[in-house]
Scaffold this motif. Structure first.
Motif, PDB file in Angstrom:
ATOM      1  N   SER A 169      27.433 -50.296  43.045  1.00  0.00           N
ATOM      2  CA  SER A 169      27.255 -51.036  41.854  1.00  0.00           C
ATOM      3  C   SER A 169      26.821 -50.000  40.638  1.00  0.00           C
ATOM      4  CB  SER A 169      25.966 -51.818  41.994  1.00  0.00           C
ATOM      5  OG  SER A 169      25.917 -52.630  42.923  1.00  0.00           O
ATOM      6  N   ILE A 191      20.770 -52.224  58.097  1.00  0.00           N
ATOM      7  CA  ILE A 191      20.701 -52.978  56.563  1.00  0.00           C
ATOM      8  C   ILE A 191      20.257 -52.316  55.533  1.00  0.00           C
ATOM      9  CG2 ILE A 191      19.502 -55.003  55.847  1.00  0.00           C
ATOM     10  CD1 ILE A 191      19.110 -56.254  58.492  1.00  0.00           C
ATOM     11  N   ALA A 192      19.468 -51.360  55.453  1.00  0.00           N
ATOM     12  CA  ALA A 192      19.262 -50.436  54.639  1.00  0.00           C
ATOM     13  C   ALA A 192      20.096 -49.823  54.141  1.00  0.00           C
ATOM     14  CB  ALA A 192      17.844 -49.679  55.052  1.00  0.00           C
ATOM     15  N   ILE A 202      25.599 -50.782  48.906  1.00  0.00           N
ATOM     16  CA  ILE A 202      25.997 -51.744  47.736  1.00  0.00           C
ATOM     17  C   ILE A 202      25.384 -51.332  46.393  1.00  0.00           C
ATOM     18  CG2 ILE A 202      25.184 -54.062  46.932  1.00  0.00           C
ATOM     19  CD1 ILE A 202      25.341 -54.934  49.791  1.00  0.00           C
ATOM     20  N   MET A 203      24.033 -50.807  46.538  1.00  0.00           N
ATOM     21  CA  MET A 203      23.391 -50.266  45.347  1.00  0.00           C
ATOM     22  C   MET A 203      24.256 -49.132  44.584  1.00  0.00           C
ATOM     23  SD  MET A 203      20.376 -51.702  44.898  1.00  0.00           S
ATOM     24  CE  MET A 203      19.200 -50.601  44.164  1.00  0.00           C
ATOM     25  N   THR A 220      22.547 -51.766  52.163  1.00  0.00           N
ATOM     26  CA  THR A 220      22.050 -52.312  50.911  1.00  0.00           C
ATOM     27  C   THR A 220      22.267 -51.246  49.990  1.00  0.00           C
ATOM     28  OG1 THR A 220      20.551 -53.299  52.177  1.00  0.00           O
ATOM     29  CG2 THR A 220      20.204 -53.283  49.590  1.00  0.00           C
ATOM     30  N   ALA A 262      30.034 -48.540  39.484  1.00  0.00           N
ATOM     31  CA  ALA A 262      30.681 -49.365  38.667  1.00  0.00           C
ATOM     32  C   ALA A 262      29.991 -49.293  37.276  1.00  0.00           C
ATOM     33  CB  ALA A 262      30.670 -50.893  38.869  1.00  0.00           C
ATOM     34  N   CYS A 263      28.734 -49.301  37.451  1.00  0.00           N
ATOM     35  CA  CYS A 263      27.872 -48.967  36.077  1.00  0.00           C
ATOM     36  C   CYS A 263      28.330 -47.975  35.384  1.00  0.00           C
ATOM     37  CB  CYS A 263      26.536 -49.133  36.399  1.00  0.00           C
ATOM     38  SG  CYS A 263      25.415 -49.367  35.136  1.00  0.00           S
ATOM     39  N   GLY A 264      28.836 -46.892  36.095  1.00  0.00           N
ATOM     40  CA  GLY A 264      29.043 -45.524  35.308  1.00  0.00           C
ATOM     41  C   GLY A 264      30.220 -45.669  34.822  1.00  0.00           C
ATOM     42  N   ASN A 276      17.119 -52.628  61.118  1.00  0.00           N
ATOM     43  CA  ASN A 276      16.373 -52.569  59.819  1.00  0.00           C
ATOM     44  C   ASN A 276      17.298 -51.235  58.953  1.00  0.00           C
ATOM     45  OD1 ASN A 276      14.856 -54.398  59.782  1.00  0.00           O
ATOM     46  ND2 ASN A 276      13.046 -53.234  59.987  1.00  0.00           N
TER      47      ASN A 276
END
Lengths: 324, 351
Positions: B17, B6-7, B13-14, B10, B20-22, B3
């Protein structure tokens, strides 16, 4: 050996009846009233137009119904519709063709749905909060890569897809209805559908009897993601342009129509056909009759708010009666 | 353990992202440069070399705001003294905008420039700025006229005149073409957008003025700036009102949707051909200009962002120097088939 038969007569409960079927009665009454208010309302052209408008919400709400039935939420659908189209527009500006754009839209939908699923099932995040975070994140990405959501004209194929008709009915309406029927069959006739209901009723019990909870939840989020991407695609087809308003507040509309159609926010209860279907049509019917009658623009949010409030109130009453 | 892995993935990935958003690395460097220049500007104030303006936008998700941002930065660089803008976007969230303004105050800007999300909330932001001794300008969207606090100035476009001028021009063309009835369908923006409300008020003024010549409003559709909504509901409205022969859209932003809707009812017809729906619009995007040239749109009033942005820069300089300035409402010209290629007018285009 004596065989004894005990007959239990269930007493007719008017309140229960209205809580269960009141929504369908309301829909029928509204249909008749609208027909009386505007003679144009019941024409074939207008009914087709209502269905045409509803195509976007129908599919995403069908995907949302799966999520809600498992007792979860997906608040990222509107932003996902925007983001998947934005990435496709970005690809178009870098030389991608129509077919590539369509693949990108649906691939992004599935990928984001999978990330949502991981956050909720494996990372144990609250579904509402995780997808709310995703909602903000996706809108940010979309606006960033399209220079603030600037309006962009799309290839002609998008408009051609919207104009394509079979037997006088727009193909997008036919596809939406087919998806709806397919989803209803999955929900009612397959083991996967039964698992969704079981998890929504009690995740703890579902776990004890060994149901594949994680796989089912992942699947419903991926399904919801693909449905949201479909909305992005359909909106682009209808208008022929990309704009930063795609999917605006759609997540709230999805929750509203699902609850209006009898899907419980607590999970374990609901259906796509007729429940969610009629919920979506009712929402568009309200918009349609307000537009037809030339009602004041200030009435629109009031009418929509009233319907949302009534739906939530009835759902709360139903849940209260179930508990007691 | 599984877990956790996976955390972590994730979270990775966040984070990617978000990165990228920045925006791009170049933009990040620019931001850092902005921040450092804002610190430096305190030192520079005494020499009056550069003026720092805090620019709080309600949102940067619409061409109008994005272009205003671009032009003010461009004119700010070209002006003497130079004007540097530190820009924030509230993503249509009133409480975020109030907080953005507070952040800009703490950066010690010379002038605050606000494009408000909600007219009713301007009072709080103006008070915060004035308490900190920073002159404040409201731009593009009006401030609360009944509020307790008034800004030092307002620079915006005359939205009421945009609606009025565009529809008036179409009515004149219709009368010239021998139309005796002018049955108008209004496709408004949003009831919570003051500019949209003002445009529709302008349209209503024009209809009142031409009422004796046969002008009347058939219906007013509230699109909430949603092209999809307009595309879904305009065809029914047109079919239900076969006498409607004239449409006003509150922005060219809605033009592709209106075009798709009219195509579905076979009413997207050029001027001069039978069944043409007279068309008035506002903003003059490229689509609007093309449609004028092709004969589908008959009048389009400009939201003159170029002049507005230059005026914002000029007034920011004046405010920083402690001068009194007057509120300005800029009127935009109306583009028709007769004048849309005039050099004077094409210079004002921004869409």
């Amino acid at each position: 050996m004596n065989d004894t038969t005990i007959t239990v007569r269930r007493k007719f409960d008017l309140t229960n009846f209205f809580l269960s079927y009141g929504f369908y009665i309301l829909f029928a009454v509204m249909f008749v009233v609208c027909g009386i208010i505007s003679p144009f309302f019941l024409t074939k052209d207008n009914l087709m137009q209502i269905m045409w408008g509803a195509t976007t919400l129908l599919v995403v709400a069908a995907g949302g119904t799966f999520v809600i039935i498992t007792g979860n939420m997906d608040m990222s659908v509107g932003s996902l519709a925007l983001c998947s189209s934005a990435i496709a527009v970005y690809a178009m500006n870098h030389g991608a063709e129509f077919s590539h754009m369509v693949i990108i839209i649906f691939a992004v939908g599935a990928a984001v749905g999978a990330v949502n699923g991981i956050l909720v099932t494996y990372c144990k995040l609250n579904s509402m909060l995780a997808t709310l975070g995703m909602m903000t994140l996706l809108r940010g990405i979309a606006l960033n890569i399209t220079n603030g959501g600037a309006q962009t004209t799309l290839p002609d194929e998008f408009r051609m897809a919207a104009d394509f008709k079979i037997g006088g009915i727009a193909v997008l309406i036919i596809v939406s209805l087919l998806i709806l029927i397919l989803f209803q069959c999955i929900l009612r006739k397959t083991r996967f559908g039964a698992y969704c209901y079981a998890i929504g009723c009690s995740e703890e019990s579902a776990k004890r009897i060994g149901l594949p909870i994680r796989k089912v939840k992942m699947a419903v989020y991926i399904l919801s993601g693909i449905c949201a991407a479909f909305v992005g695609f359909v909106t682009c087809c209808k208008v022929g342009t990309y704009s930063g308003t795609i999917g605006n507040e759609m997540e709230f509309d999805v929750v509203t129509v699902c609850v209006m159609g009898g899907t419980s926010l607590l999970g374990g209860r609901g259906n796509i056909f007729p429940g969610t279907f009629i919920g979506v049509v009712l929402l568009y019917l309200i918009n349609n009759i307000l537009a037809l009658t030339g009602a004041s623009p200030y009435i629109y949010p009031f009418a929509k708010g009233l319907v949302i409030f009534a739906a939530m109130y009835v759902d709360a009453l139903k849940n209260y009666r179930r508990r007691t | 353990m599984k877990n956790r892995i996976i955390a972590f993935i994730t979270a990775g990935i966040m984070a990617l992202s978000l990165a990228a958003c920045g925006g791009s690395a170049e933009e990040n460097v620019k931001e850092e440069e902005n921040q450092s220049t804002s610190e430096e500007s305190t030192e520079e104030k005494s020499s009056n070399d550069k003026i720092t303006v805090g620019m709080s936008f309600n949102a940067l998700m619409n061409d109008v705001f994005v272009k205003t941002d671009e032009y003010t930065k461009q004119f700010g660089e070209e002006s003497t003294p130079q004007v540097e803008f530190i820009v924030t976007s509230a993503d249509n969230d009133v409480s975020k905008q109030i907080s953005d303004v507070k952040d800009l105050i703490s950066k010690n800007v010379d002038v605050m420039c606000i494009c408000p999300e909600d007219v009713a909330a301007t009072d709080t932001m103006i008070k915060d700025c004035q308490d900190a001794g920073i002159p404040v300008m409201i731009q593009n969207r009006p401030y609360n006229p009944e509020g307790q606090y008034k800004p030092d100035t307002f620079v915006g476009v005359d939205a009421e005149d945009q609606g009025y001028a565009s529809v008036k021009s179409v009515f004149d063309q219709m009368i010239e073409a021998g139309e005796t009835q002018m049955n108008l369908v209004i496709c408004s923006g949003s009831t919570s957008d003051q500019n949209s409300v003002d445009r529709v008020n302008g349209v209503k003024r024009a209809v009142e003025e031409y009422a004796d010549k046969g002008a009347k409003i058939v219906t007013d559709l509230d699109t909430d700036w949603d092209p999809d909504w307009l595309e879904a509901n305009l065809p029914s409205t047109m079919r239900a009102n076969p006498d409607a022969n004239c449409i006003y859209i509150a922005s060219d932003f809605l033009l592709p949707a209106a075009k798709a809707a009219l195509q579905s009812t076979n009413q997207w017809i050029k001027n001069g051909e039978e069944g043409h729906i007279w068309f008035a619009a506002t903003d003059v995007y490229q689509e609007g200009l093309d449609a004028i040239g092709e004969g589908y749109v008959d009048a389009d009033s400009l939201m003159d962002i170029v002049t507005m942005s230059q005026t914002i820069v000029d007034q920011c300089i004046a405010l920083a120097n402690g001068e009194d300035v007057e509120e300005i409402n800029i009127k935009g010209p109306v583009y028709t088939r007769e004048n849309y290629q005039d050099e004077e007018l094409t210079e004002l285009l921004w869409g």
